[in-house]
Design a protein around this motif. Structure first.
Motif, mmCIF file in Angstrom:
data_model
loop_
_atom_site.group_PDB
_atom_site.id
_atom_site.type_symbol
_atom_site.label_atom_id
_atom_site.label_comp_id
_atom_site.label_asym_id
_atom_site.label_seq_id
_atom_site.Cartn_x
_atom_site.Cartn_y
_atom_site.Cartn_z
ATOM 1 N N ALA A 9 10.739 -13.934 -11.001
ATOM 2 C CA ALA A 9 11.712 -14.915 -10.510
ATOM 3 C C ALA A 9 11.260 -15.540 -9.201
ATOM 4 O O ALA A 9 11.563 -16.709 -8.915
ATOM 5 N N ALA A 10 10.514 -14.769 -8.392
ATOM 6 C CA ALA A 10 10.031 -15.287 -7.114
ATOM 7 C C ALA A 10 8.894 -16.276 -7.285
ATOM 8 O O ALA A 10 8.581 -17.032 -6.360
ATOM 9 N N GLY A 11 8.245 -16.261 -8.457
ATOM 10 C CA GLY A 11 7.180 -17.229 -8.701
ATOM 11 C C GLY A 11 5.836 -16.619 -9.036
ATOM 12 O O GLY A 11 4.849 -17.339 -9.218
ATOM 13 N N PHE A 12 5.756 -15.291 -9.128
ATOM 14 C CA PHE A 12 4.479 -14.647 -9.419
ATOM 15 C C PHE A 12 4.169 -14.736 -10.906
ATOM 16 O O PHE A 12 5.010 -14.432 -11.747
ATOM 17 N N VAL A 13 2.951 -15.161 -11.218
ATOM 18 C CA VAL A 13 2.479 -15.167 -12.596
ATOM 19 C C VAL A 13 1.828 -13.824 -12.915
ATOM 20 O O VAL A 13 2.095 -13.211 -13.949
ATOM 21 N N ASP A 14 0.991 -13.359 -11.991
ATOM 22 C CA ASP A 14 0.357 -12.047 -12.149
ATOM 23 C C ASP A 14 1.323 -10.980 -11.630
ATOM 24 O O ASP A 14 1.148 -10.419 -10.546
ATOM 25 N N VAL A 15 2.344 -10.712 -12.417
ATOM 26 C CA VAL A 15 3.394 -9.777 -11.985
ATOM 27 C C VAL A 15 2.815 -8.372 -11.812
ATOM 28 O O VAL A 15 3.130 -7.674 -10.839
ATOM 29 N N ALA A 16 1.950 -7.957 -12.715
ATOM 30 C CA ALA A 16 1.382 -6.606 -12.631
ATOM 31 C C ALA A 16 0.566 -6.425 -11.355
ATOM 32 O O ALA A 16 0.647 -5.386 -10.694
ATOM 33 N N GLY A 17 -0.227 -7.460 -11.010
ATOM 34 C CA GLY A 17 -1.027 -7.368 -9.785
ATOM 35 C C GLY A 17 -0.164 -7.280 -8.547
ATOM 36 O O GLY A 17 -0.436 -6.490 -7.628
ATOM 37 N N ALA A 18 0.897 -8.102 -8.490
ATOM 38 C CA ALA A 18 1.791 -8.070 -7.330
ATOM 39 C C ALA A 18 2.516 -6.740 -7.251
ATOM 40 O O ALA A 18 2.667 -6.161 -6.168
ATOM 41 N N ALA A 19 2.970 -6.228 -8.398
ATOM 42 C CA ALA A 19 3.665 -4.933 -8.407
ATOM 43 C C ALA A 19 2.745 -3.819 -7.929
ATOM 44 O O ALA A 19 3.175 -2.901 -7.225
ATOM 45 N N GLN A 20 1.470 -3.898 -8.290
ATOM 46 C CA GLN A 20 0.515 -2.886 -7.848
ATOM 47 C C GLN A 20 0.352 -2.908 -6.328
ATOM 48 O O GLN A 20 0.305 -1.869 -5.681
#
Length: 893
Positions: free
Chosen positions: A418-429
Motif C-alpha cells: 500500500a505504501a508503494g513498494f513493488v519488491d515487498v519481500a525485499g523491503a520486508a527483509q
C-alpha cells in the motif's frame, strides 16, 4: 533409570518405529541386544552406558547417545516415558557428555592439571532440562584466567579457545557411529566479534552493561551444567540482577514479543497451520507458549523468586498459583506445549534431524501413524485447536496498535504494498533485519523502540520514491554505518517532518543519499528551520569556516573543518530543492558562495603554511581567478571549480624564506599546494574537483603565471574560446589592489585589446567539435542538448565579444544587458532561468539525465515553477528552440 517388567505397549511402539521411522529401524539393527530386550516388551534404560574405559571418549559418547536415542524414543512412543522423563533423560546425557568433553579437552593438553577454570553455562532447553529429541545445545563457555590450566608460555585466552574448539570437535564430529551433540555457540555475547570462550569477568561486564533484551529471557533457563561448576555458579549469581529486576518491567512485553515477531517474519513459510507448519516457530507454536511464560516471569520474577522456574510448564504452574495468569490459560497452554513437544519429537525421530516442521504428503501420514493415529489429517485435527488456542492467548498479551508497522508478515506485506513498494519481500527483509538488531546501531532496546516509532513515517515516505527498493537500501546502508542510531531515530521521531524529508532525500536525490550514507551527521544540520534558508554571504561563510585551532596540526584541522562545513552547506542547499524551500537559482548562487568562501579560507592558510618554509616573494602575491560557473556565481551540486592561478610582481624575483625559491617555481608549487587543499580528500571527506586547464597554454603551460605574462598571453596568443571563457572570469582571492589590476587586464582584453579573430567561425567550429566528442548524456541533458545551456553560453559570449558590451561574469545579468541593448530577444532571460533551474535540480535528482519516475517528475516541475511534467517537457523543448534561434541569429552553426 531402571528396566521394568515387560509391557505390551513397548512391543506396539517397536512395530510403529520399524514401519515409520527409518532412523529408529536402522538403530534397532545396530543394537541387537537392545532390540531383543525391546521386542520382549522391556525398556532397559540401565543399558545406555558403554563400559569400556579404553575406548576413546568421543566414540564412547557417540555409542551412548545412539543407545539413549533408541531407548528414549521407544519409551516416548509407548507412553512409558512422559514428556518430562524424555526431556530429562536427554538433558542429563547432554550435561554428562559436555562435562566429559571439557575434562577430556583439558586433560589432553595438560595431563597433570586439575580440570578447573572452565565452565559451560547451559541455555535454552538444556538449561531447563527440556532438551529436544534431536536438539543442539547452546552453551556459553567461560573461563577464569587465574585458574585455567595452561601450557608453558601460553596465554589463558589462547588456551581457552583451543579447549573450546576441542570440546565442540569431540561432541559434534560425525563418523559411522553418528555424533554426540550439535553445539551452537552463537548465544554468547556478540558472537560475531568474540572468541568461543570468554573470560568470566568480561562476560559479567557485558551482561551488566550492554546485553540485549532477548538475552535476559535466555538466562531465565540458564544453569551451570558442566566443567568447573563453582565458576559457573559464581557467574550466574553475579548476573542475577540483570535477569531478575525488582522493578516491574512492563517493557519486557515489547522486548520478548519483538523476538517472536522477528521469528514469525523470518520463518514465513511455517506460520500458517497445516502441512509444513513449524511446530516451534509457527503462529501458536512452542515458542509462543515459552514466550508467554517468560514475559510474565520477567515482569514479576524480580519480586517473587517462586516464579523463576526454568521449565516452561513449571513456570506456567507457578504463575497461575501466584494468580499472575489465569489458571485456565495455564492449563490450556500446558496442554498445548505437551502435545506440540511430543509431536515435535515424532518428527525428529523419523530421520534424527533437527527439524520442527510438519512434513507434507505421505510423510505427514508417517508421522501420524508413528504417533498411533490413522493419517496426517487426523494429526492436524488433533493439533489444530491447541495451535489456535495458543495463538489467541499469546496475541492477547499485546494487541497490535493502529498506526504502527505490523510485525505480522502478511499484514506487513499489505502495508508495504500500500505504501508503494513493488519488491515487498525485499523491503520486508530489510525491516526484519533492522528489528532483529543486526546492526551495532540497533542493538539497544532504546534504539529498537525508537526505530518502531519512526518506521511508519519512513516507509510511507520511501514508498513514494521512483525506486522504493533502492531508497530503502540507501537507508539500510546509513544504518549499517552508524555507531549508534538512538539520537538519529529520536530526532526523526520528534520531528515527523524531518522523517518525511529524509524519505524524500533517499527517494529522489542519489547524491544527497550517498553523502548521508558516508556521514549521517549531515542530517543534524536540518534540525531547525534556518537550514532551509539561504546560506550567508561569502564573508559570513568564511568566518564560519575559520577555526582557532592551535598546535602543529592547525592546517590539517582547518582542512578537515572546511570540508565539514562545506559538506553541511552543500547538503542543506540540495535539501532545499528537495523540500521545495528555495528557488534552484538561489541555491545555485549559494553553492557558489560556499565554494568562494572555502577558497577565501584555505588560500591564505595555504600561503602561510607554504611561507613557513619558503618565505614570501617581496612585492608579490597570489591571485585566484575563477572562471566558468564559479566565475559566474552559479554552481550546481556536482560542479567542479575552474581556476587560474596568477601572481603579481617580478617573475624573476626570489622568496625570502629558509628555503628560497624563484617566483615561477614558488607560485607553481604554491598553486599545487592550494589545489590539493581544495581537492584532496581528508578524514572529513572530499571537497571539490579543481580544473586548471583554462590557464594560459592549457595543460601544457605552467600552473601559475605572472599577471604580466597572463596579460601578454591574452592579448597576443589566446584563442577565441579562451576569450569566451574570460567573459566569466572573476578574481576570488587576492588583495583589493591585485583584484583590481587583474580585472583591468581582463576588461582591456574583452574590450578589444586582443588579436583580431573570426569569433563566429571559431566559436562554431569549437561547438561542433564539442558536440562530436561530448554528446548529451540523456534526454534531459539541459547542458549539452542542442539549445541547451552550452549553446546559450556560446551565443551570449559571441555576442559579448562581437559587440564589446554586457561583460558581466554572471550569465543571467549578461543576458539582461544584451536584452537591454537590443542584441538578444527578451524571452531569452526566461529561457536561461528554466535551463539553469533544470540543470541545478537534475544534478540532484536525475544526474544521469534520464527521465525519472513519476514522483520525481513532480518534484522537478515544482522546482522549475511549472504545473506538471507535460509542461516541463513542453517548456524545455520551446526554450531550446529559442536558444537555437538566437545562436543561429548570432551566426553560430
Amino acid at each position: 533409570m531402571k528396566a521394568m517388567a515387560p509391557r505390551p505397549e513397548i512391543i506396539a511402539a517397536i512395530a510403529r518405529a520399524r514401519d515409520h521411522a527409518p532412523f529408529l529401524a536402522m538403530t534397532l539393527g545396530r543394537e541387537p541386544e537392545l532390540e531383543a530386550m525391546l521386542d520382549a516388551g522391556l525398556l532397559p534404560l540401565d543399558q545406555v552406558a558403554v563400559d569400556d574405559p579404553d575406548m576413546p571418549v568421543a566414540r564412547r559418547l557417540r555409542l551412548e547417545r545412539r543407545r539413549l536415542a533408541l531407548l528414549v524414543a521407544i519409551g516416548d512412543l509407548s507412553g512409558v516415558l512422559d514428556l518430562s522423563a524424555v526431556t530429562k533423560a536427554l538433558s542429563d546425557f547432554a550435561d554428562r557428555a559436555l562435562d566429559m568433553a571439557i575434562r577430556t579437552a583439558i586433560q589432553e593438553r595438560t595431563p597433570d592439571a586439575e580440570p578447573r577454570g572452565f565452565a559451560a553455562i547451559a541455555l535454552g532447553k538444556q538449561g531447563s532440562h527440556e532438551l529436544n529429541y534431536s536438539s543442539d545445545i547452546d552453551p556459553v563457555l567461560i573461563f577464569d584466567p587465574l585458574t585455567l590450566p595452561c601450557r608453558p608460555r601460553e596465554e589463558p585466552q589462547e588456551a581457552a579457545v583451543r579447549i573450546a574448539k576441542r570440546v565442540v570437535e569431540l561432541l559434534q564430529a560425525r563418523d559411522g557411529d553418528g555424533y554426540v551433540l550439535r553445539v551452537d555457540l552463537r548465544l554468547r555475547p556478540s558472537p560475531e566479534a568474540t572468541p568461543a570462550a570468554l573470560p568470566v569477568d568480561a562476560a559479567i561486564g557485558y551482561y551488566e552493561s550492554q546485553a540485549l533484551p532477548w538475552e535476559r529471557a535466555a538466562y531465565i533457563r540458564a544453569r551451570a551444567a558442566a566443567g568447573d561448576m563453582a565458576l559457573g555458579q559464581r557467574f550466574l549469581d553475579t548476573i542475577r540482577p540483570f535477569v531478575w529486576r525488582r522493578a516491574l518491567d512492563f517493557g519486557a512485553i515489547g522486548e520478548i514479543r519483538g523476538i517472536s515477531r522477528r521469528i514469525r517474519g523470518h520463518h514465513t513459510q511455517g506460520q500458517a497451520f497445516g502441512p509444513g507448519f513449524d511446530l516451534k516457530r509457527g503462529r501458536g507454536g512452542i515458542r509462543e507458549v515459552e514466550f508467554f511464560a517468560q514475559i510474565h516471569q520477567l515482569i514479576h520474577g524480580g519480586r517473587d523468586a517462586a516464579l523463576r522456574a526454568p521449565a516452561t510448564r513449571d513456570a506456567l504452574a507457578a504463575l497461575a498459583e501466584a494468580r499472575w495468569i489465569d489458571r485456565a490459560d495455564a492449563v490450556a497452554l500446558t496442554g498445548s506445549y505437551t502435545l506440540l513437544r511430543t509431536i515435535e519429537h515424532r518428527v525428529q525421530m523419523i530421520d534424527d534431524r533437527q527439524t520442527h516442521r510438519l512434513p507434507v504428503g505421505a510423510a505427514l501420514d508417517s508421522v501420524a501413524r508413528l504417533h498411533g493415529l490413522a493419517d496426517g489429517e487426523a494429526l492436524l485435527e488433533l493439533l489444530a485447536p491447541h495451535v489456535a488456542s495458543t495463538a489467541r492467548r499469546y496475541d492477547a498479551i499485546e494487541p497490535e496498535e493502529a498506526g504502527t508497522l505490523s510485525h505480522d508478515p502478511d499484514r506487513l506485506a499489505e502495508q508495504l504494498a500500500a505504501a508503494g513498494f513493488v519488491d515487498v519481500a525485499g523491503a520486508a527483509q530489510r525491516v526484519a533485519e533492522w528489528r532483529a538488531g543486526g546492526y551495532v546501531a540497533l542493538r539497544s532496546p532504546a534504539a529498537l523502540q525508537a526505530l518502531e516509532a519512526v518506521l511508519p513515517g519512513l516507509i510511507d515516505a520511501i514508498g513514494t520514491a521512483p525506486d522504493p527498493h533502492g531508497a530503502i537500501l540507501k537507508l539500510d546502508a546509513m544504518l549499517s554505518r552508524l555507531p549508534s542510531a538512538i539520537n538519529f531515530l529520536r530526532l526523526l521521531e520528534a520531528r515527523p517532518a524531518l522523517a518525511r524529508l529524509l524519505g524524500a532525500i533517499l527517494s529522489h536525490a542519489p547524491p544527497l543519499a550517498e553523502a548521508l550514507g558516508r556521514r549521517v551527521a549531515l542530517l543534524d544540520g536540518l534540525i531547525d528551520a534556518t537550514a532551509l534558508e539561504a546560506v550567508g554571504s561569502v564573508a559570513e561563510l568564511a568566518a564560519e569556516m575559520a577555526t582557532n585551532t592551535a598546535g602543529d596540526d592547525h592546517y590539517q584541522a582547518l582542512l578537515d573543518h572546511v570540508r565539514k562545513i562545506v559538506g553541511e552547506k552543500r547538503f542543506a542547499l540540495g535539501t532545499q530543492i528537495i523540500a521545495g524551500a528555495a528557488d534552484p537559482l538561489d541555491v545555485s548562487a549559494g553553492y557558489a558562495r560556499v565554494a568562494e568562501a572555502a577558497i577565501e579560507t584555505l588560500a591564505p592558510a595555504t600561503v602561510t603554511e607554504f611561507a613557513a618554509k619558503h618565505g614570501y616573494v617581496p612585492g608579490s602575491e597570489l591571485i585566484v581567478l575563477a572562471l566558468g560557473r564559479l566565475g559566474g556565481g552559479a554552481l550546481t551540486h556536482a560542479s567542479d571549480l575552474d581556476l587560474i592561478y596568477i601572481f603579481t610582481g617580478d617573475f624573476a624575483a626570489e622568496s625570502d624564506g629558509e628555503k628560497p625559491l624563484g617566483s615561477v617555481l614558488y607560485y607553481n608549487r604554491l598553486a599545487q599546494r592550494l589545489t590539493g587543499a581544495l581537492s584532496v580528500a581528508t578524514a572529513s571527506g572530499p571537497l571539490y574537483e579543481v580544473d586548471t586547464r583554462l590557464r594560459p597554454s592549457g595543460a601544457q603551460g605552467p600552473l601559475s603565471v605572472s599577471l604580466d605574462g597572463f596579460a601578454r598571453y591574452q592579448r597576443e596568443s589566446a584563442w577565441t574560446w579562451e576569450h569566451m571563457a574570460l567573459t566569466r572570469a572573476r578574481p576570488v582571492f587576492g588583495s583589493p589592489a591585485a583584484r583590481t589590476a587583474t580585472a583591468a587586464v581582463i576588461g582591456a582584453v574583452l574590450h578589444g585589446d586582443r588579436v583580431d579573430r573570426d569569433v563566429i567561425a571559431d566559436a562554431s567550429a569549437m561547438r561542433a567539435e564539442m558536440a562530436a566528442h561530448k554528446p548529451p548524456a540523456g534526454p534531459l541533458d539541459a547542458k549539452l542538448l542542442p539549445g541547451g545551456l552550452v549553446d546559450l553560453e556560446f551565443a551570449v559570449h559571441v555576442a559579448q565579444l562581437l559587440h564589446g558590451t554586457a561583460f558581466d561574469a554572471n550569465l543571467g545579468r549578461a543576458l539582461d544587458a544584451l536584452i537591454g541593448a537590443g542584441i538578444a530577444p527578451p524571452g531569452l532571460r526566461a529561457a536561461h532561468d528554466l535551463l539553469a533551474r533544470m540543470i541545478v535540480t537534475l544534478r540532484l535528482v536525475a544526474p544521469d539525465a534520464q527521465v525519472p519516475g513519476t514522483a520525481t517528475q513532480a518534484l522537478i516541475a515544482r522546482a522549475v515553477g511549472l504545473a506538471d511534467w507535460v509542461e516541463v517537457i513542453a517548456a524545455f523543448d520551446r526554450t531550446r528552440h529559442e536558444v537555437m534561434a538566437f545562436w543561429t541569429a548570432i551566426g553560430g552553426r
